[in-house]
Design a protein around this motif. Structure first.
Motif, short mmCIF file in Angstrom:
data_model
loop_
_atom_site.label_atom_id
_atom_site.label_comp_id
_atom_site.label_asym_id
_atom_site.label_seq_id
_atom_site.Cartn_x
_atom_site.Cartn_y
_atom_site.Cartn_z
N GLU B 231 0.84 -1.20 0.00
CA GLU B 231 0.00 0.00 0.00
C GLU B 231 0.88 1.25 0.00
O GLU B 231 0.66 2.19 -0.77
N LEU B 232 1.89 1.22 0.87
CA LEU B 232 2.81 2.35 0.98
C LEU B 232 3.51 2.59 -0.36
O LEU B 232 3.62 3.71 -0.84
N PHE B 233 3.95 1.50 -0.96
CA PHE B 233 4.65 1.60 -2.25
C PHE B 233 3.73 2.18 -3.31
O PHE B 233 4.12 3.03 -4.11
N ARG B 234 2.48 1.70 -3.27
CA ARG B 234 1.53 2.19 -4.28
C ARG B 234 1.34 3.70 -4.15
O ARG B 234 1.36 4.43 -5.14
N THR B 235 1.20 4.15 -2.89
CA THR B 235 1.01 5.59 -2.66
C THR B 235 2.22 6.38 -3.16
O THR B 235 2.06 7.36 -3.88
N LYS B 236 3.40 5.90 -2.76
CA LYS B 236 4.63 6.59 -3.17
C LYS B 236 4.76 6.61 -4.69
O LYS B 236 5.04 7.64 -5.29
N ALA B 237 4.56 5.43 -5.26
CA ALA B 237 4.73 5.30 -6.71
C ALA B 237 3.73 6.17 -7.45
O ALA B 237 4.05 6.78 -8.46
#
Lengths: 308, 695
Positions: B231-237
Motif C-alpha cells: 500500500e505504501l509503495f503504491r502511494t509513493k509510486a
C-alpha cells in the motif's frame, strides 16, 4: 484465497502417492573447467598456514567425503571441535555446517579457511598463494580472464568442484526410478524407516539436510563435551543439541556417525537414533533391515573424480 | 534581431528540449522498470510466503513427507527479500520509509523462519510418536480379553491424538487420562504399556507448544506487513507517476512554446527579409532608374554602353528647355519631361532591342545595338518630326517644343554624340545630325587645349602685354587717353590678337590673371605718361567675381595717384541680374578716383536702364554704328540719338572704329568729344610722345 489453498491442499494430498525421498538426477550441469580447477584447489595444502592441510584432509571425497577420524586435525595437528560432515551431495543441503550457520557453499568456505585450527588463512594470504603460483595464474587467466586472482575466484572454483560432488545412481535411487528391485530385507528396512518415523526428518533428495532437529527429541542426549550446536547461533536454550539433520546418502561410507562421532557403526547409530529421537528400541532384526536399506543409499563416485 | 542570436536561441531551445526529452525518457523508463521490478519482487515474496504456509500446513497434516520444498521456500523468501532491499527504486530518498519497512519485514521474516525451524522440529517429534503409536497398536497381539480391552483403550487414545494433530485443537485433549493402565504381569504387555505411555506423555507434553507454533507459522502477520508495504509503495509510486506526468506536461509546454517561438521568429525573419529585399530592389531600381520618368538613368546608360559590342546612340535634347522652366515653372517642366518620356516610349514601342535613358535634365539617350546607321537616323528624323508636330497640354496651356537629335555609333559614343548635338544646336537649319569624323569637332577641342596651354605659358613667361590705342579729343585735336588692349606675344615675337583666345580663356581661371596683368601694366604705363588717361576693359561678369573685384580695387587703391587717370571700361556682354552689386562696385571705383565707362553701347545687351541705375562717367558708342555713319543715314541717326541722350545726362561719348577722315570730321561736327580708330592710330606697344593730331 482460503478456498484456493484448500483446493491446492486437496490436490497435493491426493497426489501424495510419491515417495518422500527423491533420487539424485543422473546428470547435473557442471562447469567442468572450473570444477577441475576447484578440485586442484581443494586438494592443495598450500591454502593452510603451515602447508599441512587441504580441504581433502578432512573431506576425503574418494571415501565418503567425510573424515574417518572422530574429529579432524587441522594446522599444527590441532583438533577440530566437531566431526567433519561429508562434502558429497552437500549442494543439496539447505544450509551448511552442523549448526546450519552458512546459507550456502560459498559462505561455508570462509569457515574452515579462516578457522585457526583448520586452514588458519585469510583472503589476503589465499590470494598471495594463488598469485605467486604461475600454474594457478595461467589457469585462472584462462578460465576467469583475470591477471590478479581474487579470493572470490578461489571460492567460485571450489564451489564449482563441490557442486560436481554428487553421487547419483544409488541402488535406492534406481529403485525409486523403477530400474531395480530392492531385496526383501532392504525393502523391509525402508518400511521400518518410514513406520518408525525416521522419515519425518530424513526425507527429500538428500534424505535429510533440509531441516534442523534436536539430538534427543525424545530422551535427552547427554555428551561429556559441549558441541557448537544451533544454540550457538540462536542463543536459545531450547536449541541446545539442535543440529542440521545430516544426509543419509553414502552413509555406509561415512563412519563414525553423529556430530560427536559416538557411533562407530551403522547398527550403533540406528539404535542410538531410535532410542533418543524416536523413543523406541528396535529389535536386532529391525536394525539389520534398516542398515541394509541404508546401504542402498551409496551412490556412484562423483564423475569429476574419475575424469582427468 | 541579430540572426546569430536568433540561431543561438533556437539551438539553445532545441538542446534544452532534447535534453529534457532524453532525461524524461530515461527517468520514465528507469522508474517504470524499477517500479515493475519491485512490484514483481513484492508479489513473488507474497506468493512465496503463501507457498511456504501451504507446505507447512501440508507437512503438519501428513504423516511424513519430503521437506525439501519447505527449505526451498524459506531460501526463496530470504533471496526475494534480499532482492527487494537491493531494489534500485529504494535508492530514492522518497522511499526511505519503504526501505525501513522492508528492514522491519526482515525482522518479522527472521522470527517467522525461526518459528518454522521450531515447528518442523516439534512436528517431527509429534509425527514420530504418532507413527510409533500407530505401529505399536497395529502390532499388538490380541490373544487375550485383556489385550483386546487394552487395544480398544489405546486405539481410543490414539484417535484423540490424531484428531488433535489433525484439527490442531487442544480441546480434544481433555482432562481425562490419556495413558494406558494394565494390571497384566505379562512382560510384553507391560513393555507395550510402558512404551505407549512414554509416547503419550511426550505427545501430551508437546502438543500445546506444537499447536501454538503451528498456528504461529500460519498466522498472517507477515502477509499483513507485505500488504502495508504494498500500500505504501503504491502511494509513493502514484505520487511519483504524477510527478512524471507533470514533468511530461512541462516538457510538452516548453516544446510547444519553443515551436511557437521558432515559428514567430522565423515568420518575423522572413517578413523582415522580404522587407529588406523590397528595399534592396527599390534601391537598385532608384540606382538604375530615373525617378521622374521611370526611364533608366545615366548610370545604367553608362553600364549598358560598356556592355554593348556595337552600340548606336541617339542623343536627344529639348531645345530651349530652360525657357519652359522659366516661363511655366519647374512643375510644368517636370510634367513636360514626363509626357515627353511617354511620347518617346510610345513612339518607339515598335522597335525591338532598344533602351531609352534619361541621361540629363532635358536629355535622353536611345541606345540600339547593331543597327544600320541610316535606320537609326531615320528613327531620329521620324521622332524629331513627331515631337515637333505634337502639342503638349498642361493646365489648358498648349506647349510646343522641338528637340535636337544627334546620332552616333563611333566611339567614344557619348562624347561624339555630345559634340554633334552641340553643333546641331547652333545650326538653325536642321535638328537632326549624324556624327562623322568630318565634323572635325574634336579638332577644335584640341585647338582649345592648345590655346589654353599657350596662354598658360604666356602668363608664366610674362608674355601677356597691353597694346595702347590713342583716344582723341576731337575738339582740341589732341590725344587725351589710351585704351589698353590685351595681346599675347609668342616666343618668336609674333603678336596674337585677343580674338584668337579671349572667348576660350574667359571660361578658364587664367582670365582673372590676364585682367590683373593688364591693370598692373596699364597702371605702370600711366605712371610713365602722366599727360594721358588710360582705360582698361573688364566685363560685367568680372564684377560679379569677388576676387577680380577685390583685386581691381586693391590695385587702384595702392596707386592712388595714378588711379584718377584710369578709366574702367565695363562691357555688358550678358544680361546682369545683380545690378546692385555692379552699382556698389562702381561707387568703390569712384572712391579710388577712377572713372567708369560703358563700353560698346548701341549693340548686344545695351540697356538704357543702366544710365538710371549706374553712376557712369562716359559712354562708348559701338563701332558697328560708328563705322557706317557716313554711308548709312539710319546709323548716323542712331549715333545722334545716343549723343543727344548722353548729353542730356551730361555724359561724354567715345566713338570707336573711326577709320576715315570723313567719319572723324562728321563726329567732330556733331560734337562728339572723343574718337578712336585706325584713322587716328592703331594699337601699339607704347603711347605716342606727341599728343597733337591733325585730321
Amino acid at each position: 484465497m482460503n478456498k484456493l489453498l484448500f483446493f491446492i491442499l486437496l490436490l497435493t494430498t491426493l497426489s501424495n502417492a510419491q515417495e518422500p525421498i527423491l533420487p539424485i538426477p543422473k546428470q547435473s550441469e557442471i562447469d567442468h573447467p572450473k570444477a577441475k580447477l576447484g578440485q586442484e584447489l581443494f586438494m592443495d595444502t598450500r591454502f593452510s598456514s603451515d602447508n599441512s592441510t587441504s580441504c581433502l584432509s578432512c573431506h576425503n571425497v574418494y571415501e565418503g567425503g567425510a573424515d574417518s577420524r572422530d574429529v579432524s586435525l587441522g594446522v599444527g595437528a590441532q583438533s577440530g571441535d566437531i566431526h567433519s560432515p561429508t562434502v558429497l551431495n552437500a549442494r543439496y543441503n539447505f544450509r551448511q555446517f552442523w549448526n546450519a550457520r552458512a546459507k550456502d557453499l560459498v559462505e561455508q568456505i570462509d569457515g574452515p579457511i579462516h578457522n585457526p585450527v583448520e586452514h588458519n588463512m585469510d583472503a589476503k594470504r589465499v590470494e598471495k598463494v594463488l598469485n605467486e603460483s604461475t600454474s594457478y595464474q595461467e589457469k585462472f587467466q584462462e578460465i576467469y580472464g583475470v591477471q590478479k586472482i581474487l579470493y572470490s575466484h578461489f571460492v567460485d572454483a571450489i564451489v564449482a568442484f563441490e557442486n560436481a560432488l554428487y553421487t547419483p545412481n544409488a541402488k535406492f535411487d534406481k529403485y525409486l526410478r523403477g530400474e531395480v528391485q530392492l531385496s526383501e530385507k532392504e525393502k523391509e528396512g525402508y518400511t521400518l524407516f518410514k513406520q518408525n518415523g525416521c522419515i519425518t526428518c530424513h526425507n527429500g533428495i538428500n534424505i535429510g539436510g533440509n531441516s534442523l532437529q534436536k539430538m534427543g527429541t525424545f530422551k535427552e542426549y547427554k555428551t561429556p563435551k559441549i558441541f557448537p550446536d544451533r544454540s550457538f547461533i540462536t542463543k536459545k536454550e531450547s536449541h541446545k543439541n539442535v543440529f542440521k539433520v545430516p544426509t543419509l546418502r553414502n552413509i555406509a561410507l561415512t563412519a563414525p556417525y553423529f556430530h560427536d562421532a559416538s557411533a562407530k557403526t551403522l547398527q550403533e547409530a540406528v539404535e542410538t537414533m531410535s532410542h533418543f529421537n524416536l523413543g523406541i528400541r528396535l529389535s536386532k532384526e529391525e536394525v539389520t533391515s534398516i542398515v541394509l536399506f541404508l546401504n542402498t543409499l551409496t551412490g556412484d563416485t562423483p564423475s569429476i573424480l574419475e575424469s582427468h | 534581431m541579430n540572426p546569430l542570436r536568433l540561431i543561438f536561441i533556437i539551438v539553445l531551445i532545441a538542446l534544452i528540449s532534447a535534453f529534457l526529452l532524453v532525461k524524461f525518457y530515461i527517468t520514465q523508463r528507469n522508474f517504470t522498470a524499477h517500479h515493475k521490478e519491485f512490484t514483481l519482487a513484492l508479489n513473488t515474496f507474497e506468493s512465496q510466503e503463501l507457498q511456504l504456509k501451504h507446505a507447512l500446513l501440508e507437512n503438519a497434516l501428513s504423516a511424513y513427507q519430503n521437506m525439501d520444498p519447505i527449505a526451498q521456500h524459506v531460501n526463496a523468501l530470504l533471496e526475494t527479500h534480499h532482492q527487494l532491499l537491493a531494489s534500485k527504486i529504494l535508492e530514492d530518498e522518497n522511499y526511505k520509509e519503504l526501505k525501513n519497512k522492508l528492514k522491519e519485514l526482515k525482522k518479522t521474516l527472521d522470527i517467522r523462519l525461526a518459528g518454522v525451524e521450531d515447528q518442523l522440529m516439534l512436528n517431527a517429534g509429534i509425527r514420530n510418536s504418532l507413527i510409533f503409536l500407530s505401529t505399536q497398536v497395529y502390532n499388538l497381539n490380541l490373544h487375550s480379553e485383556e489385550n483386546i480391552q487394552l487395544y480398544a483403550q489405546a486405539h481410543k487414545i490414539l484417535k484423540r491424538f490424531n484428531d488433535t494433530a489433525l484439527t490442531q485443537d487442544l480441546d480434544y485433549l481433555t482432562k481425562e487420562d490419556h495413558t494406558l493402565h494394565t494390571t497384566s504381569k505379562q512382560k510384553n504387555i507391560q513393555d507395550f504399556v510402558d512404551h505407549f505411555n512414554l509416547h503419550a506423555k511426550y505427545l501430551i507434553k508437546n502438543f500445546p507448544q506444537f499447536i501454538i507454533t503451528t498456528k504461529y507459522v500460519l498466522n498472517n502477520n507477515l502477509s499483513d506487513s507485505i500488504s502495508t508495504i504494498k500500500e505504501l509503495f503504491r502511494t509513493k509510486a502514484l505520487s511519483d507517476f504524477r510527478a512524471l506526468d507533470l514533468f511530461a506536461l512541462l516538457i510538452f509546454t516548453i516544446f510547444t512554446s519553443s515551436v511557437i517561438v521558432i515559428i514567430f521568429l522565423t515568420t518575423k525573419y522572413f517578413r523582415e527579409n522580404k522587407k529588406l529585399r523590397e528595399t534592396t530592389h527599390s534601391l537598385e531600381y532608384s540606382l538604375s532608374h530615373d525617378q521622374l520618368t521611370g526611364f533608366l538613368n545615366r548610370n545604367s546608360f553608362s553600364k549598358e554602353l560598356t556592355r554593348l559590342a556595337r552600340p548606336h546612340l541617339l542623343l536627344l535634347n529639348i531645345d530651349e528647355f530652360k525657357n519652359v522652366n522659366d516661363i511655366y515653372g519647374n512643375n510644368v517642366g517636370n510634367r513636360l519631361i514626363k509626357s515627353l518620356t511617354k511620347f518617346i516610349e510610345h513612339s518607339l514601342k515598335e522597335i525591338e532591342y532598344i533602351n531609352i535613358y534619361r541621361t540629363g535634365g532635358d536629355e535622353f539617350g536611345i541606345l540600339f545595338e547593331n543597327i544600320e546607321p541610316q535606320k537609326a537616323l531615320d528613327v531620329a528624323h521620324k521622332l524629331q518630326k513627331q515631337i515637333s508636330e505634337h502639342t503638349f497640354v498642361f493646365n489648358h496651356l498648349d506647349i510646343e517644343i522641338s528637340v535636337s537629335i544627334a546620332s552616333n555609333n563611333i566611339r567614344p559614343i557619348i562624347e561624339n554624340a555630345d559634340l554633334a548635338l552641340k553643333l546641331v544646336k547652333k545650326d538653325l537649319t536642321r535638328r537632326v545630325i549624324a556624327f562623322n569624323e568630318d565634323l572635325n569637332l574634336k579638332k577644335s577641342v584640341k585647338e582649345n587645349l592648345k590655346t589654353i596651354d599657350m596662354i598658360k605659358h604666356a602668363i608664366q613667361e610674362d608674355r601677356v602685354i597691353p597694346y595702347f590705342q590713342p583716344i582723341i579729343n576731337l575738339a582740341e585735336s589732341k590725344i587725351e587717353k589710351y585704351e589698353a588692349l590685351v595681346r599675347v606675344q609668342l616666343k618668336n615675337g609674333t603678336i596674337i590678337s585677343p580674338f584668337v583666345f579671349l572667348d576660350i580663356i574667359k571660361k578658364t581661371s587664367y582670365y582673372q590673371d590676364i585682367t590683373a596683368i593688364m591693370l598692373e601694366k596699364t597702371v605702370d604705363m600711366a605712371k610713365q605718361y602722366p599727360q594721358y588717361r588710360f582705360s582698361v576693359n573688364i566685363s560685367m561678369i568680372d564684377i560679379l567675381n569677388e576676387e577680380i573685384r577685390n583685386m581691381l580695387l586693391e590695385k587702384l587703391t595702392q596707386n592712388f595717384a595714378t588711379a584718377s587717370r584710369i578709366d574702367i571700361e565695363i562691357l555688358e556682354s550678358e544680361h546682369v541680374h545683380d545690378i546692385a552689386k555692379v552699382k556698389e562696385f562702381i561707387n568703390e571705383l569712384h572712391k579710388t578716383g577712377a572713372h567708369v565707362l560703358l563700353d560698346d553701347f548701341g549693340t548686344g545687351y545695351s540697356n538704357f536702364s543702366y544710365f538710371s541705375d549706374l553712376d557712369i562717367d562716359l559712354v562708348k558708342i559701338d563701332g558697328s554704328i560708328v563705322k557706317e555713319i557716313v554711308q548709312d543715314e539710319r546709323k548716323s541717326h542712331m549715333l545722334q540719338s545716343i549723343f543727344d541722350f548722353s548729353q542730356g545726362l551730361k555724359l561724354d561719348n567715345v566713338a570707336e572704329f573711326v577709320e576715315t577722315q570723313e567719319i572723324a570730321q562728321m563726329l567732330q561736327k556733331m560734337g562728339v568729344k572723343y574718337a578712336q580708330g585706325y584713322y587716328f592710330g592703331k594699337p601699339a606697344a607704347k603711347p605716342l610722345d606727341n599728343e597733337n593730331v591733325h585730321f
